[in-house]
Design a protein around this motif. Sequence first.
Motif, short mmCIF file in Angstrom:
data_model
loop_
_atom_site.label_atom_id
_atom_site.label_comp_id
_atom_site.label_asym_id
_atom_site.label_seq_id
_atom_site.Cartn_x
_atom_site.Cartn_y
_atom_site.Cartn_z
N LEU A 53 0.83 -1.20 0.00
CA LEU A 53 0.00 0.00 0.00
C LEU A 53 0.87 1.26 0.00
O LEU A 53 0.63 2.21 -0.75
CB LEU A 53 -0.92 -0.02 1.21
N LEU A 54 1.91 1.27 0.84
CA LEU A 54 2.80 2.42 0.90
C LEU A 54 3.54 2.63 -0.41
O LEU A 54 3.71 3.76 -0.87
CB LEU A 54 3.81 2.24 2.04
N MET A 55 3.97 1.54 -1.04
CA MET A 55 4.68 1.65 -2.31
C MET A 55 3.76 2.23 -3.39
O MET A 55 4.18 3.06 -4.20
CB MET A 55 5.19 0.28 -2.75
N THR A 56 2.50 1.81 -3.35
CA THR A 56 1.54 2.32 -4.34
C THR A 56 1.29 3.81 -4.15
O THR A 56 1.33 4.59 -5.11
CB THR A 56 0.21 1.55 -4.25
N LEU A 57 1.04 4.21 -2.92
CA LEU A 57 0.79 5.62 -2.65
C LEU A 57 2.04 6.47 -2.89
O LEU A 57 1.95 7.63 -3.29
CB LEU A 57 0.29 5.80 -1.22
N GLN A 71 -8.05 9.03 5.65
CA GLN A 71 -7.14 9.58 4.67
C GLN A 71 -6.65 8.49 3.71
O GLN A 71 -6.22 8.78 2.61
CB GLN A 71 -5.93 10.22 5.38
N VAL A 72 -6.71 7.24 4.16
CA VAL A 72 -6.30 6.15 3.29
C VAL A 72 -7.13 6.12 2.03
O VAL A 72 -6.66 5.79 0.95
CB VAL A 72 -6.44 4.81 4.03
N SER A 73 -8.40 6.49 2.15
CA SER A 73 -9.32 6.40 1.02
C SER A 73 -9.49 7.72 0.30
O SER A 73 -10.29 7.84 -0.61
CB SER A 73 -10.68 5.90 1.50
N SER A 74 -8.73 8.77 0.71
CA SER A 74 -8.95 10.07 0.11
C SER A 74 -8.40 10.18 -1.30
O SER A 74 -8.73 11.10 -2.01
CB SER A 74 -8.32 11.15 1.01
N VAL A 75 -7.54 9.25 -1.69
CA VAL A 75 -7.06 9.21 -3.07
C VAL A 75 -7.92 8.20 -3.81
O VAL A 75 -8.13 7.09 -3.35
CB VAL A 75 -5.57 8.81 -3.10
N SER A 76 -8.42 8.58 -4.96
CA SER A 76 -9.32 7.68 -5.69
C SER A 76 -8.62 6.43 -6.13
O SER A 76 -7.42 6.39 -6.31
CB SER A 76 -9.89 8.42 -6.91
N SER A 77 -9.40 5.36 -6.29
CA SER A 77 -8.82 4.07 -6.67
C SER A 77 -8.17 4.14 -8.03
O SER A 77 -7.21 3.41 -8.32
CB SER A 77 -9.91 2.99 -6.66
N VAL A 101 -1.22 8.06 5.61
CA VAL A 101 -1.18 6.60 5.51
C VAL A 101 0.09 6.06 6.14
O VAL A 101 0.07 5.06 6.86
CB VAL A 101 -1.29 6.16 4.04
N THR A 102 1.21 6.72 5.86
CA THR A 102 2.48 6.28 6.44
C THR A 102 2.42 6.29 7.97
O THR A 102 2.83 5.34 8.64
CB THR A 102 3.63 7.18 5.96
N LYS A 103 1.86 7.36 8.51
CA LYS A 103 1.74 7.46 9.97
C LYS A 103 0.84 6.37 10.51
O LYS A 103 1.17 5.71 11.52
CB LYS A 103 1.18 8.84 10.35
N TYR A 145 -6.00 0.18 23.47
CA TYR A 145 -5.29 0.96 22.47
C TYR A 145 -5.64 0.58 21.03
O TYR A 145 -5.46 1.38 20.12
CB TYR A 145 -3.78 0.95 22.70
N ASN A 146 -6.17 -0.62 20.80
CA ASN A 146 -6.58 -0.96 19.44
C ASN A 146 -7.73 -0.08 18.94
O ASN A 146 -7.71 0.41 17.81
CB ASN A 146 -6.98 -2.44 19.35
N PRO A 147 -8.79 0.16 19.77
CA PRO A 147 -9.84 1.07 19.30
C PRO A 147 -9.32 2.48 19.02
O PRO A 147 -9.78 3.15 18.10
CB PRO A 147 -10.84 1.07 20.47
N ILE A 148 -8.36 2.93 19.82
CA ILE A 148 -7.79 4.26 19.61
C ILE A 148 -7.10 4.32 18.26
O ILE A 148 -7.24 5.29 17.50
CB ILE A 148 -6.81 4.62 20.74
N ILE A 149 -6.35 3.26 17.93
CA ILE A 149 -5.61 3.24 16.66
C ILE A 149 -6.55 3.09 15.47
O ILE A 149 -6.48 3.86 14.51
CB ILE A 149 -4.58 2.09 16.67
N TYR A 150 -7.46 2.13 15.54
CA TYR A 150 -8.24 1.76 14.37
C TYR A 150 -9.54 2.52 14.22
O TYR A 150 -10.08 2.59 13.12
CB TYR A 150 -8.53 0.26 14.38
N VAL A 151 -10.05 3.06 15.31
CA VAL A 151 -11.33 3.75 15.24
C VAL A 151 -11.17 5.26 15.37
O VAL A 151 -11.64 6.03 14.53
CB VAL A 151 -12.31 3.23 16.31
N TYR A 152 -10.47 5.69 16.37
CA TYR A 152 -10.41 7.13 16.64
C TYR A 152 -9.45 7.86 15.71
O TYR A 152 -9.42 9.08 15.68
CB TYR A 152 -10.07 7.37 18.10
N MET A 153 -8.63 7.13 14.94
CA MET A 153 -7.86 7.77 13.88
C MET A 153 -8.71 7.93 12.62
O MET A 153 -8.28 8.54 11.65
CB MET A 153 -6.60 6.95 13.56
#
Length: 362
Positions: A236-240, A350-356, A260-262, A311-319
Amino acid sequence: MRQLRPDSYQQELPDDFYIPIKLNTNNITALSPFLVPQTHLGSTTMFMSMAAFMLFLTIAGVPINLLTIICTFKYKKLRSHLNYILVNLAVANLLVCSLGSFTAFLSFYNMYFTMGPIACKIEGFTSALAGMVSLWSLAVVAFERYLVICKPISNLTFRSSHAIIGCVVTWVFALVASAPPLFGWSRYIPEGLQCSCGPDWYTTNNKFNNESYVMFLFVFCFGVPFSTIVTCYIRLLMTLRSVAKAQEQSATTQKAEREVTKMVVVMVMGFLACWLPYTSFALWVITHRGESFDLRLATIPNVFCKASTVYNPIIYVYMNKQFRSCMLKMVFCGKSPFGEEEDSSSQTTQVSSVSSSQVAPA
Protein backbone atom coordinates in the motif's frame (compact mmCIF):
# COMPACT_ATOMS: atom_id res chain seq x y z
CA MET A 1 -8.50 -18.70 54.23
CA ARG A 2 -9.31 -22.03 52.64
CA GLN A 3 -7.10 -24.93 53.71
CA LEU A 4 -4.34 -26.04 51.36
CA ARG A 5 -5.23 -29.26 49.55
CA PRO A 6 -2.39 -29.93 47.10
CA ASP A 7 -3.74 -33.29 45.92
CA SER A 8 -6.91 -31.74 44.52
CA TYR A 9 -4.86 -29.45 42.32
CA GLN A 10 -2.48 -32.19 41.25
CA GLN A 11 -5.46 -34.01 39.77
CA GLU A 12 -5.90 -31.06 37.43
CA LEU A 13 -2.19 -30.41 36.92
CA PRO A 14 -0.15 -33.64 37.13
CA ASP A 15 3.19 -34.15 38.84
CA ASP A 16 5.13 -32.64 35.95
CA PHE A 17 3.55 -29.23 36.57
CA TYR A 18 6.96 -27.91 37.45
CA ILE A 19 8.20 -24.40 36.82
CA PRO A 20 11.87 -23.56 37.56
CA ILE A 21 11.42 -20.05 38.91
CA LYS A 22 13.87 -17.65 40.52
CA LEU A 23 12.08 -17.70 43.85
CA ASN A 24 12.18 -19.70 47.08
CA THR A 25 9.92 -22.43 45.83
CA ASN A 26 10.52 -25.23 43.34
CA ASN A 27 7.10 -26.66 42.69
CA ILE A 28 3.96 -24.55 42.73
CA THR A 29 1.71 -27.62 43.04
CA ALA A 30 2.46 -27.27 46.75
CA LEU A 31 0.69 -23.92 46.75
CA SER A 32 -2.35 -24.30 44.53
CA PRO A 33 -3.37 -21.11 42.65
CA PHE A 34 -6.96 -22.29 43.05
CA LEU A 35 -6.78 -22.59 46.83
CA VAL A 36 -4.35 -20.16 48.44
CA PRO A 37 -2.93 -16.67 47.76
CA GLN A 38 0.19 -16.77 45.62
CA THR A 39 2.17 -14.35 47.76
CA HIS A 40 5.26 -16.53 47.34
CA LEU A 41 5.38 -15.28 43.74
CA GLY A 42 5.16 -11.57 44.46
CA SER A 43 4.38 -8.92 47.03
CA THR A 44 0.90 -7.80 47.98
CA THR A 45 1.69 -4.44 46.41
CA MET A 46 2.42 -6.14 43.10
CA PHE A 47 -0.88 -8.04 43.14
CA MET A 48 -2.84 -4.92 44.08
CA SER A 49 -1.12 -2.92 41.33
CA MET A 50 -2.05 -5.56 38.78
CA ALA A 51 -5.61 -5.61 40.12
CA ALA A 52 -5.83 -1.83 39.71
CA PHE A 53 -4.53 -2.03 36.14
CA MET A 54 -6.97 -4.80 35.20
CA LEU A 55 -9.80 -2.74 36.71
CA PHE A 56 -8.67 0.21 34.58
CA LEU A 57 -8.69 -1.95 31.44
CA THR A 58 -12.22 -3.09 32.29
CA ILE A 59 -13.54 0.39 33.06
CA ALA A 60 -11.87 1.97 30.02
CA GLY A 61 -12.20 -0.90 27.55
CA VAL A 62 -15.88 -1.73 27.97
CA PRO A 63 -17.21 1.80 27.21
CA ILE A 64 -14.76 2.41 24.34
CA ASN A 65 -15.62 -0.79 22.52
CA LEU A 66 -19.32 -0.64 23.37
CA LEU A 67 -19.43 2.91 22.04
CA THR A 68 -17.83 1.75 18.80
CA ILE A 69 -20.54 -0.87 18.30
CA ILE A 70 -23.46 1.39 19.23
CA CYS A 71 -22.18 4.26 17.11
CA THR A 72 -21.94 2.06 14.03
CA PHE A 73 -25.55 0.92 14.41
CA LYS A 74 -26.75 4.46 15.14
CA TYR A 75 -25.16 6.23 12.16
CA LYS A 76 -25.92 4.74 8.76
CA LYS A 77 -22.94 6.44 7.13
CA LEU A 78 -20.60 4.39 9.32
CA ARG A 79 -21.88 1.07 7.98
CA SER A 80 -19.10 0.62 5.45
CA HIS A 81 -17.19 -2.58 4.77
CA LEU A 82 -14.12 -1.37 6.69
CA ASN A 83 -16.19 -0.38 9.71
CA TYR A 84 -17.83 -3.82 9.84
CA ILE A 85 -14.37 -5.25 10.48
CA LEU A 86 -13.70 -2.59 13.12
CA VAL A 87 -16.95 -3.54 14.85
CA ASN A 88 -15.85 -7.18 14.75
CA LEU A 89 -12.64 -6.08 16.46
CA ALA A 90 -14.66 -4.15 19.04
CA VAL A 91 -16.85 -7.19 19.81
CA ALA A 92 -13.75 -9.31 20.45
CA ASN A 93 -12.22 -6.57 22.62
CA LEU A 94 -15.47 -6.22 24.57
CA LEU A 95 -15.43 -9.95 25.30
CA VAL A 96 -11.87 -9.77 26.61
CA CYS A 97 -12.62 -6.69 28.74
CA SER A 98 -15.84 -7.95 30.28
CA LEU A 99 -14.62 -11.48 30.97
CA GLY A 100 -10.83 -11.74 30.79
CA SER A 101 -9.80 -8.42 32.34
CA PHE A 102 -12.57 -8.42 34.94
CA THR A 103 -11.81 -12.01 35.98
CA ALA A 104 -8.12 -11.13 36.24
CA PHE A 105 -9.03 -8.13 38.39
CA LEU A 106 -10.93 -10.32 40.86
CA SER A 107 -8.11 -12.86 40.94
CA PHE A 108 -5.33 -10.32 41.40
CA TYR A 109 -7.35 -8.65 44.15
CA ASN A 110 -7.65 -11.99 45.98
CA MET A 111 -4.08 -12.91 44.91
CA TYR A 112 -5.14 -16.30 43.50
CA PHE A 113 -7.62 -17.71 40.99
CA THR A 114 -10.61 -18.02 43.28
CA MET A 115 -13.10 -19.43 40.77
CA GLY A 116 -11.55 -22.87 40.33
CA PRO A 117 -10.22 -25.05 37.48
CA ILE A 118 -13.40 -25.09 35.37
CA ALA A 119 -13.66 -21.30 35.40
CA CYS A 120 -9.97 -21.20 34.50
CA LYS A 121 -10.60 -23.25 31.38
CA ILE A 122 -13.58 -21.07 30.44
CA GLU A 123 -11.70 -17.83 31.02
CA GLY A 124 -8.60 -19.10 29.22
CA PHE A 125 -10.57 -20.31 26.21
CA THR A 126 -12.75 -17.20 25.95
CA SER A 127 -9.80 -14.82 26.24
CA ALA A 128 -7.79 -16.82 23.72
CA LEU A 129 -10.73 -16.97 21.30
CA ALA A 130 -11.46 -13.26 21.49
CA GLY A 131 -7.78 -12.34 21.42
CA MET A 132 -7.23 -14.35 18.25
CA VAL A 133 -10.33 -12.83 16.65
CA SER A 134 -8.81 -9.44 17.41
CA LEU A 135 -5.48 -10.52 15.95
CA TRP A 136 -6.99 -11.90 12.75
CA SER A 137 -9.22 -8.83 12.43
CA LEU A 138 -6.11 -6.66 12.21
CA ALA A 139 -4.89 -8.84 9.35
CA VAL A 140 -8.29 -8.57 7.60
CA VAL A 141 -8.18 -4.77 7.95
CA ALA A 142 -4.75 -4.70 6.30
CA PHE A 143 -5.90 -7.02 3.51
CA GLU A 144 -9.04 -4.94 2.94
CA ARG A 145 -6.97 -1.75 2.64
CA TYR A 146 -4.69 -3.52 0.17
CA LEU A 147 -7.59 -4.67 -2.01
CA VAL A 148 -9.35 -1.31 -1.99
CA ILE A 149 -6.34 0.95 -2.49
CA CYS A 150 -3.95 -1.13 -4.58
CA LYS A 151 -6.59 -2.86 -6.74
CA PRO A 152 -4.65 -6.10 -7.37
CA ILE A 153 -7.86 -7.46 -8.92
CA SER A 154 -9.05 -4.69 -11.21
CA ASN A 155 -12.66 -5.84 -11.52
CA LEU A 156 -13.13 -6.58 -7.83
CA THR A 157 -15.43 -4.28 -5.87
CA PHE A 158 -15.09 -4.78 -2.15
CA ARG A 159 -18.61 -4.99 -0.74
CA SER A 160 -20.19 -5.33 2.68
CA SER A 161 -20.73 -9.04 2.00
CA HIS A 162 -16.97 -9.45 1.60
CA ALA A 163 -16.40 -7.70 4.92
CA ILE A 164 -18.94 -9.97 6.63
CA ILE A 165 -17.17 -13.02 5.20
CA GLY A 166 -13.91 -11.60 6.53
CA CYS A 167 -15.47 -11.27 10.00
CA VAL A 168 -16.75 -14.86 9.91
CA VAL A 169 -13.31 -16.09 8.85
CA THR A 170 -11.71 -14.42 11.88
CA TRP A 171 -14.01 -16.34 14.25
CA VAL A 172 -13.48 -19.62 12.40
CA PHE A 173 -9.69 -19.25 12.47
CA ALA A 174 -9.78 -18.20 16.12
CA LEU A 175 -11.93 -21.19 17.04
CA VAL A 176 -9.58 -23.56 15.21
CA ALA A 177 -6.65 -22.11 17.14
CA SER A 178 -8.21 -21.80 20.61
CA ALA A 179 -10.29 -25.00 20.84
CA PRO A 180 -7.51 -27.69 20.82
CA PRO A 181 -6.56 -27.19 24.52
CA LEU A 182 -10.13 -28.16 25.43
CA PHE A 183 -9.62 -31.52 23.71
CA GLY A 184 -6.16 -32.52 24.92
CA TRP A 185 -3.73 -30.66 22.68
CA SER A 186 -2.18 -28.48 25.37
CA ARG A 187 -4.50 -27.17 28.11
CA TYR A 188 -5.64 -23.99 29.81
CA ILE A 189 -3.96 -23.39 33.16
CA PRO A 190 -3.03 -20.41 35.36
CA GLU A 191 -0.07 -18.44 34.01
CA GLY A 192 2.28 -15.79 35.27
CA LEU A 193 1.28 -14.78 38.79
CA GLN A 194 -1.41 -17.48 38.55
CA CYS A 195 -4.29 -15.01 38.45
CA SER A 196 -5.26 -15.41 34.80
CA CYS A 197 -5.40 -18.44 32.54
CA GLY A 198 -4.02 -19.23 29.12
CA PRO A 199 -2.54 -22.06 27.03
CA ASP A 200 0.08 -24.18 28.77
CA TRP A 201 3.39 -23.10 27.29
CA TYR A 202 5.68 -23.76 30.24
CA THR A 203 5.17 -27.32 31.49
CA THR A 204 6.84 -30.37 29.98
CA ASN A 205 4.09 -32.96 29.93
CA ASN A 206 4.43 -34.95 26.70
CA LYS A 207 0.82 -36.09 27.11
CA PHE A 208 -0.41 -32.63 26.10
CA ASN A 209 2.21 -31.89 23.38
CA ASN A 210 2.55 -28.31 24.61
CA GLU A 211 5.58 -27.55 22.46
CA SER A 212 3.86 -28.47 19.20
CA TYR A 213 0.79 -26.41 20.12
CA VAL A 214 2.92 -23.35 20.89
CA MET A 215 4.68 -23.72 17.54
CA PHE A 216 1.28 -24.04 15.85
CA LEU A 217 0.15 -20.80 17.48
CA PHE A 218 3.38 -19.08 16.51
CA VAL A 219 3.03 -19.99 12.84
CA PHE A 220 -0.76 -19.82 12.39
CA CYS A 221 -1.72 -17.05 14.82
CA PHE A 222 1.33 -14.81 14.72
CA GLY A 223 3.45 -15.55 11.66
CA VAL A 224 0.64 -15.64 9.09
CA PRO A 225 -1.27 -12.54 10.33
CA PHE A 226 1.91 -10.54 10.85
CA SER A 227 3.28 -11.36 7.41
CA THR A 228 -0.12 -10.47 5.93
CA ILE A 229 -0.17 -7.12 7.70
CA VAL A 230 3.40 -6.20 6.77
CA THR A 231 3.08 -7.34 3.15
CA CYS A 232 -0.22 -5.52 2.58
CA TYR A 233 0.91 -2.27 4.17
CA ILE A 234 4.26 -2.26 2.39
CA ARG A 235 2.47 -2.73 -0.92
CA LEU A 236 0.00 0.00 0.00
CA LEU A 237 2.80 2.42 0.90
CA MET A 238 4.68 1.65 -2.31
CA THR A 239 1.54 2.32 -4.34
CA LEU A 240 0.79 5.62 -2.65
CA ARG A 241 4.44 6.62 -2.85
CA SER A 242 4.42 6.15 -6.62
CA VAL A 243 1.19 8.16 -6.92
CA ALA A 244 2.57 10.94 -4.74
CA LYS A 245 5.73 11.07 -6.82
CA ALA A 246 3.74 11.34 -10.02
CA GLN A 247 1.55 14.08 -8.51
CA GLU A 248 4.10 16.16 -6.64
CA GLN A 249 1.99 19.29 -7.07
CA SER A 250 -1.10 17.71 -5.51
CA ALA A 251 -1.36 18.70 -1.85
CA THR A 252 -4.16 16.19 -1.31
CA THR A 253 -2.09 13.26 -2.58
CA GLN A 254 0.96 14.30 -0.58
CA LYS A 255 -1.12 14.64 2.58
CA ALA A 256 -2.74 11.25 1.99
CA GLU A 257 0.66 9.62 1.71
CA ARG A 258 1.85 11.19 4.98
CA GLU A 259 -1.31 10.16 6.79
CA VAL A 260 -1.18 6.60 5.51
CA THR A 261 2.48 6.28 6.44
CA LYS A 262 1.74 7.46 9.97
CA MET A 263 -1.22 5.11 10.33
CA VAL A 264 0.72 2.13 9.00
CA VAL A 265 3.59 2.69 11.43
CA VAL A 266 1.18 3.03 14.36
CA MET A 267 -0.81 -0.06 13.34
CA VAL A 268 2.24 -2.30 12.93
CA MET A 269 3.75 -1.08 16.20
CA GLY A 270 0.43 -1.68 17.96
CA PHE A 271 0.29 -5.23 16.61
CA LEU A 272 3.86 -5.95 17.77
CA ALA A 273 3.26 -4.38 21.19
CA CYS A 274 0.25 -6.66 21.66
CA TRP A 275 1.58 -10.01 20.48
CA LEU A 276 5.39 -9.97 20.20
CA PRO A 277 6.09 -10.10 23.99
CA TYR A 278 3.70 -13.03 24.52
CA THR A 279 4.94 -14.95 21.50
CA SER A 280 8.60 -14.32 22.22
CA PHE A 281 8.35 -15.36 25.87
CA ALA A 282 6.45 -18.55 25.07
CA LEU A 283 8.97 -19.50 22.38
CA TRP A 284 11.87 -18.77 24.72
CA VAL A 285 10.40 -21.04 27.40
CA ILE A 286 9.84 -24.04 25.13
CA THR A 287 13.29 -23.67 23.54
CA HIS A 288 15.10 -23.26 26.88
CA ARG A 289 13.67 -26.10 28.91
CA GLY A 290 15.32 -26.42 32.30
CA GLU A 291 16.41 -22.79 32.49
CA SER A 292 14.96 -20.73 35.31
CA PHE A 293 12.71 -17.73 34.76
CA ASP A 294 10.73 -15.38 36.94
CA LEU A 295 6.99 -15.96 36.85
CA ARG A 296 6.46 -12.28 37.49
CA LEU A 297 7.95 -11.61 34.07
CA ALA A 298 5.54 -14.14 32.56
CA THR A 299 2.65 -11.87 33.59
CA ILE A 300 3.87 -8.92 31.53
CA PRO A 301 3.08 -10.40 28.06
CA ASN A 302 -0.44 -11.25 29.19
CA VAL A 303 -0.92 -7.66 30.34
CA PHE A 304 0.15 -6.32 26.94
CA CYS A 305 -2.40 -8.56 25.22
CA LYS A 306 -5.24 -7.42 27.45
CA ALA A 307 -4.18 -3.76 27.14
CA SER A 308 -4.76 -4.02 23.38
CA THR A 309 -8.50 -3.86 24.10
CA VAL A 310 -7.97 -0.17 24.89
CA TYR A 311 -5.29 0.96 22.47
CA ASN A 312 -6.58 -0.96 19.44
CA PRO A 313 -9.84 1.07 19.30
CA ILE A 314 -7.79 4.26 19.61
CA ILE A 315 -5.61 3.24 16.66
CA TYR A 316 -8.24 1.76 14.37
CA VAL A 317 -11.33 3.75 15.24
CA TYR A 318 -10.41 7.13 16.64
CA MET A 319 -7.86 7.77 13.88
CA ASN A 320 -10.87 7.54 11.55
CA LYS A 321 -12.17 11.12 11.42
CA GLN A 322 -15.67 10.14 10.40
CA PHE A 323 -15.95 7.66 13.24
CA ARG A 324 -14.51 10.13 15.72
CA SER A 325 -16.91 12.87 14.68
CA CYS A 326 -19.97 10.61 15.04
CA MET A 327 -18.85 9.39 18.45
CA LEU A 328 -18.33 12.92 19.74
CA LYS A 329 -21.79 13.90 18.49
CA MET A 330 -23.36 10.90 20.21
CA VAL A 331 -21.55 11.50 23.50
CA PHE A 332 -22.31 15.24 23.48
CA CYS A 333 -25.95 14.85 22.47
CA GLY A 334 -25.70 15.58 18.77
CA LYS A 335 -23.15 18.40 18.78
CA SER A 336 -19.41 17.98 18.41
CA PRO A 337 -17.49 20.17 20.91
CA PHE A 338 -14.67 20.59 18.37
CA GLY A 339 -16.73 22.03 15.55
CA GLU A 340 -17.97 20.48 12.35
CA GLU A 341 -14.76 20.43 10.33
CA GLU A 342 -14.47 16.68 10.70
CA ASP A 343 -18.14 15.94 10.21
CA SER A 344 -18.55 15.00 6.58
CA SER A 345 -20.71 12.14 5.47
CA SER A 346 -18.57 11.60 2.43
CA GLN A 347 -15.29 11.66 4.30
CA THR A 348 -13.60 8.43 5.28
CA THR A 349 -10.04 7.91 6.37
CA GLN A 350 -7.14 9.58 4.67
CA VAL A 351 -6.30 6.15 3.29
CA SER A 352 -9.32 6.40 1.02
CA SER A 353 -8.95 10.07 0.11
CA VAL A 354 -7.06 9.21 -3.07
CA SER A 355 -9.32 7.68 -5.69
CA SER A 356 -8.82 4.07 -6.67
CA SER A 357 -8.05 5.09 -10.24
CA GLN A 358 -5.16 7.19 -9.00
CA VAL A 359 -3.56 4.47 -6.97
CA ALA A 360 -4.25 1.49 -9.20
CA PRO A 361 -0.97 -0.28 -9.98
CA ALA A 362 0.35 0.25 -13.46
